[in-house]
Design a protein around this motif. Structure first.
Motif, PDB file in Angstrom:
ATOM      1  N   SER A  19      -3.649   0.707  -8.983  1.00  0.00           N
ATOM      2  CA  SER A  19      -4.087  -0.346  -8.060  1.00  0.00           C
ATOM      3  C   SER A  19      -4.488  -1.587  -8.855  1.00  0.00           C
ATOM      4  O   SER A  19      -5.372  -1.520  -9.725  1.00  0.00           O
ATOM      5  N   GLU A  79      -3.753   6.342  -8.535  1.00  0.00           N
ATOM      6  CA  GLU A  79      -4.794   5.450  -8.011  1.00  0.00           C
ATOM      7  C   GLU A  79      -5.138   4.358  -9.020  1.00  0.00           C
ATOM      8  O   GLU A  79      -5.450   3.225  -8.628  1.00  0.00           O
ATOM      9  N   SER A  84       0.845  -1.192   0.000  1.00  0.00           N
ATOM     10  CA  SER A  84       0.000   0.000   0.000  1.00  0.00           C
ATOM     11  C   SER A  84       0.877   1.238   0.000  1.00  0.00           C
ATOM     12  O   SER A  84       1.793   1.343   0.817  1.00  0.00           O
ATOM     13  N   VAL A  85       0.573   2.156  -0.910  1.00  0.00           N
ATOM     14  CA  VAL A  85       1.299   3.428  -0.972  1.00  0.00           C
ATOM     15  C   VAL A  85       0.290   4.539  -1.185  1.00  0.00           C
ATOM     16  O   VAL A  85      -0.825   4.305  -1.643  1.00  0.00           O
ATOM     17  N   PHE A  86       0.699   5.763  -0.884  1.00  0.00           N
ATOM     18  CA  PHE A  86      -0.158   6.903  -1.148  1.00  0.00           C
ATOM     19  C   PHE A  86       0.088   7.416  -2.563  1.00  0.00           C
ATOM     20  O   PHE A  86       1.184   7.290  -3.120  1.00  0.00           O
ATOM     21  N   LYS A  87      -0.955   7.993  -3.122  1.00  0.00           N
ATOM     22  CA  LYS A  87      -0.864   8.594  -4.453  1.00  0.00           C
ATOM     23  C   LYS A  87       0.301   9.576  -4.490  1.00  0.00           C
ATOM     24  O   LYS A  87       0.477  10.382  -3.560  1.00  0.00           O
ATOM     25  N   VAL A 130      -3.102   1.783  -4.164  1.00  0.00           N
ATOM     26  CA  VAL A 130      -2.667   3.173  -4.125  1.00  0.00           C
ATOM     27  C   VAL A 130      -3.775   3.991  -3.471  1.00  0.00           C
ATOM     28  O   VAL A 130      -4.892   4.079  -3.979  1.00  0.00           O
ATOM     29  N   LEU A 131      -3.437   4.555  -2.346  1.00  0.00           N
ATOM     30  CA  LEU A 131      -4.422   5.261  -1.530  1.00  0.00           C
ATOM     31  C   LEU A 131      -4.480   6.736  -1.908  1.00  0.00           C
ATOM     32  O   LEU A 131      -3.450   7.327  -2.232  1.00  0.00           O
ATOM     33  N   PRO A 132      -5.660   7.338  -1.850  1.00  0.00           N
ATOM     34  CA  PRO A 132      -5.775   8.767  -2.253  1.00  0.00           C
ATOM     35  C   PRO A 132      -5.129   9.695  -1.243  1.00  0.00           C
ATOM     36  O   PRO A 132      -4.886   9.321  -0.097  1.00  0.00           O
TER      37      PRO A 132
END
Lengths: 113, 107
Positions: free
Chosen positions: B82, B79, B12-15, B105-107
């Motif tokens: 993903s 995003e 999991s990663v951020f945008k 991919v997290l917003p």
């Protein structure tokens, strides 16, 4: 655009039944493949074929057989379905030789009760 | 036996953050390596292959024979990246796929 189609998206069968999964490709590809896809295990090769009437075992051929009577069609057969064959089955095709991109079908989700 | 490992089941990663999906292989010959991607409700498709040395959707992968790795990288995740990613090794007429890494991919 390469098109690989599989005869069913979902199948429910009973233990001991004979199951046929059909795959057809329309790009005159030499090679065709059958995989099963399971969470945490990725894709595992069951059988592949590099020519009509030719077949080679993959990593997990036990309990399966295949048939390739025509270039465009590759069938996977479960002679006597068992519950541990519940899985997603993916068919793929590629041009002749190795190092070629594989094109995948949409998959058939098989449930064996 | 030839093997492909992908150590992360879920990443999991951020945008906008960089992303690296790891792939290691075991093969004594000259490997042909691929990355395949499966977006939600879509069929599995090729993302890139090392032999063509191209960048697809901002992703690149370099073959490191010394470390027997073929990690997939993107400097700024989006995003729409993903998906489930599979590393694959081709040897002879056979293919071996890794277990896959689910990228979120997290917003």
């Amino acid at each position: 655009d390469v098109k690989v189609t599989q005869s069913s998206r979902y199948l429910v069968k009973r233990t001991g039944e004979k199951v046929f999964l059909e795959c057809v490709q329309d790009m005159d590809h030499e090679n065709m493949f059958w995989y099963r896809q399971d969470p945490g295990l990725g894709l595992r090769l069951i059988y592949f074929s590099y020519d009509v009437k030719m077949k080679e075992k993959g990593d997990i051929p036990e309990g399966y057989s295949v048939s390739r009577e025509k270039k465009e069609r590759f069938s996977l057969i479960l002679e006597s379905a068992s519950t541990n064959q519940t899985s997603m089955y993916l068919c793929a095709s590629s041009l002749g030789g190795n190092k070629e991109t594989q094109y995948f079908g949409p998959g058939t989700r098989l449930l064996v009760l | 036996a030839q093997r492909v490992t992908q150590p992360e089941k879920l990443l999991s990663v951020f945008k906008g953050a960089p992303v690296e999906l790891k792939c290691n292989y075991s093969y004594s010959g000259s490997p042909e390596l691929f990355w395949y991607v499966q977006y939600s409700r879509q069929r599995l498709q090729l993302l890139l292959r090392h032999i063509s040395r191209e960048s697809i959707k901002g992703f690149t992968a370099d073959l490191n024979k010394g470390e027997t790795s073929f990690h997939l990288k993107k400097p700024f995740a989006q995003e729409e990246d993903s998906a489930m990613y599979y590393c694959a090794l081709n040897y002879g007429q056979n293919f071996v796929f890794g277990p896959g890494t689910r990228l979120s991919v997290l917003p």
